[in-house]
Design a protein around this motif. Structure first.
Motif, short mmCIF file in Angstrom:
data_model
loop_
_atom_site.label_atom_id
_atom_site.label_comp_id
_atom_site.label_asym_id
_atom_site.label_seq_id
_atom_site.Cartn_x
_atom_site.Cartn_y
_atom_site.Cartn_z
N TYR A 10 0.81 5.70 -4.53
CA TYR A 10 1.68 5.90 -3.36
C TYR A 10 2.05 7.37 -3.20
CZ TYR A 10 2.03 0.90 -3.85
OH TYR A 10 1.70 -0.42 -3.94
N THR A 11 2.55 7.69 -1.99
CA THR A 11 3.08 9.03 -1.75
C THR A 11 4.55 8.91 -1.37
OG1 THR A 11 2.69 9.09 0.65
CG2 THR A 11 0.84 9.74 -0.81
N LYS A 12 5.24 10.04 -1.43
CA LYS A 12 6.64 10.07 -1.01
C LYS A 12 6.76 9.86 0.50
CE LYS A 12 8.11 13.03 -4.76
NZ LYS A 12 8.55 14.36 -5.18
N GLU A 13 5.65 10.08 1.23
CA GLU A 13 5.65 9.88 2.69
C GLU A 13 5.29 8.45 3.07
OE1 GLU A 13 4.03 12.51 1.17
OE2 GLU A 13 5.74 13.82 1.56
N HIS A 14 5.23 7.56 2.09
CA HIS A 14 5.03 6.12 2.30
C HIS A 14 3.62 5.72 2.70
CE1 HIS A 14 9.34 5.84 1.78
NE2 HIS A 14 9.49 6.76 2.72
N GLU A 15 2.62 6.48 2.21
CA GLU A 15 1.24 6.02 2.33
C GLU A 15 0.83 5.39 1.00
OE1 GLU A 15 1.78 9.38 3.29
OE2 GLU A 15 1.67 9.03 5.44
N TRP A 16 -0.13 4.48 1.05
CA TRP A 16 -0.70 3.94 -0.17
C TRP A 16 -2.18 4.33 -0.23
CZ3 TRP A 16 -4.79 0.81 0.86
CH2 TRP A 16 -4.78 0.06 2.02
N ILE A 17 -2.72 4.36 -1.44
CA ILE A 17 -4.11 4.72 -1.68
C ILE A 17 -4.70 3.67 -2.62
CG2 ILE A 17 -5.70 6.47 -2.58
CD1 ILE A 17 -2.21 7.52 -1.94
N ALA A 18 -5.84 3.12 -2.24
CA ALA A 18 -6.53 2.14 -3.06
C ALA A 18 -7.89 2.67 -3.45
CB ALA A 18 -6.72 0.83 -2.28
N GLY A 19 -8.32 2.38 -4.67
CA GLY A 19 -9.68 2.68 -5.09
C GLY A 19 -9.86 3.97 -5.84
N LEU A 20 -8.79 4.61 -6.27
CA LEU A 20 -8.93 5.89 -6.98
C LEU A 20 -9.78 5.77 -8.23
CD1 LEU A 20 -5.40 7.54 -6.72
CD2 LEU A 20 -7.56 8.42 -5.81
#
Length: 129
Positions: A10-20
């Motif tokens: 996650y980011t502090k700007e409320h995005e999520w990231i999948a698959g790193l």
């Protein structure tokens, strides 16, 4: 409050990231917390496929019945795909933010920085409101 998937970053700007951990292409979306805070999403502007993003750069917008918010690149790289379904039906961001409501996919360049674990994001969202 909605649950926060344990397999995402996650980011502090409320995005999520999948698959790193799976390869060079990651999927990006906005969190359920952000979607709930925005209200009913009525328009989504996404970066163009093939564009190069810098981490932290404003790359699009989400417009709701309450406000307009920027979408930030959570990680640098090239946009390889955008979710045309969410462009056609922005309500997917509200109804399934971690599934059908994903926004775009990036071929990552460089190492991700400043990403939050699910526990850190939970702390952020419980002290941010």
């Amino acid at each position: 409050m909605s649950s926060i998937p344990e397999e995402l970053s996650y980011t502090k700007e409320h995005e999520w990231i999948a698959g790193l951990d799976d390869g060079p292409v990651v999927t990006v979306g906005i969190t359920a917390y952000a979607a709930e805070s925005l209200g009913d999403v009525v328009f989504v502007q996404l970066p163009e496929a093939g564009s190069t993003l810098q981490p932290g750069e404003a790359v699009g917008e989400v417009e709701s019945t309450k406000s307009v918010s920027d979408i930030y690149a959570p990680i640098g790289g090239e946009v390889v795909e955008i979710n045309e379904f969410v462009v056609d039906d922005p309500s997917l961001v509200n109804s399934d933010p971690y599934g059908e409501g994903w926004l775009f996919r990036i071929r990552v360049s460089g190492d991700p920085e400043d990403l939050l674990t699910p526990e850190e994001y939970t702390t952020l969202t419980t002290t941010d409101s």
